[in-house]
Motif scaffolding. Structure first.
Motif, PDB file in Angstrom:
ATOM      1  N   GLY A 140      10.149  12.136   6.581  1.00  0.00           N
ATOM      2  CA  GLY A 140       9.062  12.561   5.709  1.00  0.00           C
ATOM      3  C   GLY A 140       7.724  12.206   6.325  1.00  0.00           C
ATOM      4  N   MET A 141       6.927  13.219   6.607  1.00  0.00           N
ATOM      5  CA  MET A 141       5.637  12.972   7.249  1.00  0.00           C
ATOM      6  C   MET A 141       4.676  12.250   6.316  1.00  0.00           C
ATOM      7  N   SER A 142       4.701  12.600   5.029  1.00  0.00           N
ATOM      8  CA  SER A 142       3.806  11.938   4.080  1.00  0.00           C
ATOM      9  C   SER A 142       4.095  10.450   4.015  1.00  0.00           C
ATOM     10  N   SER A 143       5.377  10.104   3.954  1.00  0.00           N
ATOM     11  CA  SER A 143       5.764   8.699   3.896  1.00  0.00           C
ATOM     12  C   SER A 143       5.389   7.974   5.180  1.00  0.00           C
ATOM     13  N   ALA A 144       5.626   8.618   6.335  1.00  0.00           N
ATOM     14  CA  ALA A 144       5.317   7.991   7.614  1.00  0.00           C
ATOM     15  C   ALA A 144       3.825   7.708   7.748  1.00  0.00           C
ATOM     16  N   VAL A 145       3.005   8.686   7.392  1.00  0.00           N
ATOM     17  CA  VAL A 145       1.557   8.521   7.510  1.00  0.00           C
ATOM     18  C   VAL A 145       1.051   7.523   6.460  1.00  0.00           C
ATOM     19  N   GLY A 146       1.539   7.643   5.215  1.00  0.00           N
ATOM     20  CA  GLY A 146       1.099   6.732   4.165  1.00  0.00           C
ATOM     21  C   GLY A 146       1.442   5.284   4.470  1.00  0.00           C
ATOM     22  N   SER A 147       2.663   5.036   4.940  1.00  0.00           N
ATOM     23  CA  SER A 147       3.068   3.671   5.278  1.00  0.00           C
ATOM     24  C   SER A 147       2.227   3.131   6.431  1.00  0.00           C
ATOM     25  N   PHE A 169      13.873  16.006  13.734  1.00  0.00           N
ATOM     26  CA  PHE A 169      13.390  15.061  14.742  1.00  0.00           C
ATOM     27  C   PHE A 169      11.958  15.377  15.153  1.00  0.00           C
ATOM     28  N   LYS A 170      11.676  16.656  15.419  1.00  0.00           N
ATOM     29  CA  LYS A 170      10.329  17.027  15.872  1.00  0.00           C
ATOM     30  C   LYS A 170       9.288  16.718  14.798  1.00  0.00           C
ATOM     31  N   ARG A 171       9.627  16.967  13.561  1.00  0.00           N
ATOM     32  CA  ARG A 171       8.679  16.686  12.482  1.00  0.00           C
ATOM     33  C   ARG A 171       8.507  15.191  12.244  1.00  0.00           C
ATOM     34  N   LEU A 214       6.345  13.913  15.021  1.00  0.00           N
ATOM     35  CA  LEU A 214       4.947  14.258  14.738  1.00  0.00           C
ATOM     36  C   LEU A 214       4.389  13.348  13.650  1.00  0.00           C
ATOM     37  N   GLY A 215       5.205  13.084  12.605  1.00  0.00           N
ATOM     38  CA  GLY A 215       4.753  12.184  11.551  1.00  0.00           C
ATOM     39  C   GLY A 215       4.488  10.786  12.071  1.00  0.00           C
ATOM     40  N   ALA A 216       5.352  10.296  12.958  1.00  0.00           N
ATOM     41  CA  ALA A 216       5.150   8.968  13.538  1.00  0.00           C
ATOM     42  C   ALA A 216       3.886   8.931  14.394  1.00  0.00           C
TER      43      ALA A 216
END
Length: 392
Positions: free
Chosen positions: A359-366, A62-64, A67-69
């Motif tokens: 997934g932070m990469s997916s969240a940021v990329g999207s 959840f925390k990650r 942060l990704g969001a």
């Protein structure tokens, strides 16, 4: 002019000025923010028990994801602020950077292997997927190239060959990871953008005919891909083996019924459904919120597609039009593949559901992709009208 007529004219003028000052599509922005926020909630719901038992911290994922969001929101706002026109000048450097990062994955100590695939790079305690940048970079490069070749797109050596070569570079690097699903999605996006931009249909159909046996060979030469296809055809043949994920996913949807068992009340996330917070998060949505929850998610994605296409129509220039179209197709196809996999309509594939999957990469990329489309959405249009007028 009467007082009432003058007042009416002022109202119309104020409304027009308000529309002119609006530099982004609020409906698209709202849909993206809702999906991203809902993703944080569902990642917590799907992962809390697993994280507590395996990692000793129920809030670990959840925390990650939160942060990704947050990083995704900042990236979205930054992209909107920068504007798509400045990104046109950065398309080539971004593409070169993406290719370099994909190559760096194969250096010892740089690339990180998980699940049999070399797709991640470590950044301190975090990991990053270069493929997320590669997807956006390829779309921007295609948009820039096609925008500079208006009127010559129907020439094979100008309108088709360079774009195929660039796609092939990314496809080879992705297949070595291996990442067959992302390669197929990028191929479909490239095909669609070239088709809409005016490339000859006969050439594109010929490419499809040539690509089909290549895809078949790649599947046939890979035992696990063959097994995925066989499992897709009959997942119930081996419900405790190869068909386990698909069967458990369907059981989750079935248990949810119309309105679900309640948020946080999923049984499938209790170590029954693997990858519940990543690839199969839609199954948890279906179980906890039922058909209504899944329908709401799909409607939000439909809104993203609708407003993304509207943004392409609102683009005043060719680059904005093709970039908005390509990025909208990218997000929609990823969502389609993930939903199809969870619903057993497509073979299983490790592809994230944009904005929702962990997934932070997916969240940021999207979010970056959505931010670029949003920066285009406030345009007054004109390119497509001029293009259609020229053809007439």
């Amino acid at each position: 002019m009467s007082a009432s007529a003058a007042a009416g004219a002022r109202v119309l003028r104020d409304r027009a000025e308000g529309r002119a000052a609006l530099r982004y599509d609020p409906v698209l922005l709202g849909a993206v923010l809702l999906l991203s926020s809902f993703g944080v909630v569902m990642v917590y719901s799907a992962s809390a028990v697993y994280a507590s038992a395996r990692l000793g911290d129920g809030l670990w994922f959840f925390k990650r994801q939160a942060l990704g969001a947050l990083l995704g929101l900042l990236a979205l706002l930054a992209t909107m602020k920068i504007g798509y026109r400045r990104l046109e000048a950065l398309a080539v450097p971004l593409t070169a950077t993406a290719v370099a990062l994909l190559l760096l994955l194969y250096l010892p100590g740089v690339g990180h292997v998980a699940g049999g695939a070399r797709r991640w790079m470590r950044l301190g305690p975090l990991t990053f997927q270069p493929a997320e940048l590669a997807k956006i970079a390829l779309v921007l490069w295609l948009a820039r190239s096609l925008a500079r070749k208006q009127g010559r797109i129907r020439l094979f050596s100008v309108g088709l060959l360079p774009h195929l070569i660039m796609f092939a570079v990314f496809a080879v690097l992705l297949m070595f990871q291996p990442d067959f699903g992302t390669t197929v999605v990028l191929g479909a996006v490239t095909f669609a953008v070239l088709f809409v931009a005016g490339a000859r249909l006969s050439w594109l159909l010929g490419l499809l005919l040539a690509a089909a046996p290549v895809a078949g060979f790649l599947i046939w030469k890979s035992p696990y891909r063959v097994q995925r296809v066989l499992t897709f055809l009959d997942p119930w043949k081996d419900p405790r083996g190869h068909g386990y994920q698909t069967v458990e996913s369907l059981l989750g949807f079935g248990a949810g019924g119309s309105f679900g068992v309640g948020l946080g009340e999923s049984h499938q996330k209790l170590f029954f459904l693997p990858a519940a917070h990543t690839d199969f998060i839609l199954s948890i949505v279906g179980e906890e919120l039922g058909f209504a929850g899944v329908a709401a998610v799909l409607v939000l994605f439909a809104v993203v597609v609708w407003r993304g296409i509207k943004a392409a129509h609102a683009a005043p220039d060719a680059f904005g039009c093709w970039a908005a179209l390509g990025l909208t197709l990218l997000l929609s196809m990823e969502a389609l593949v993930n939903a199809g996999m969870a619903l057993a309509l497509l073979p299983t594939k490790g592809m994230a559901l944009p904005f929702l999957s962990y997934g932070m990469s997916s969240a940021v990329g999207s979010s970056i992709a959505a931010g670029i489309v949003l920066s285009i959405s406030g345009g007054g249009g004109g390119f497509l009208r001029r293009s259609v007028g020229a053809q007439r």
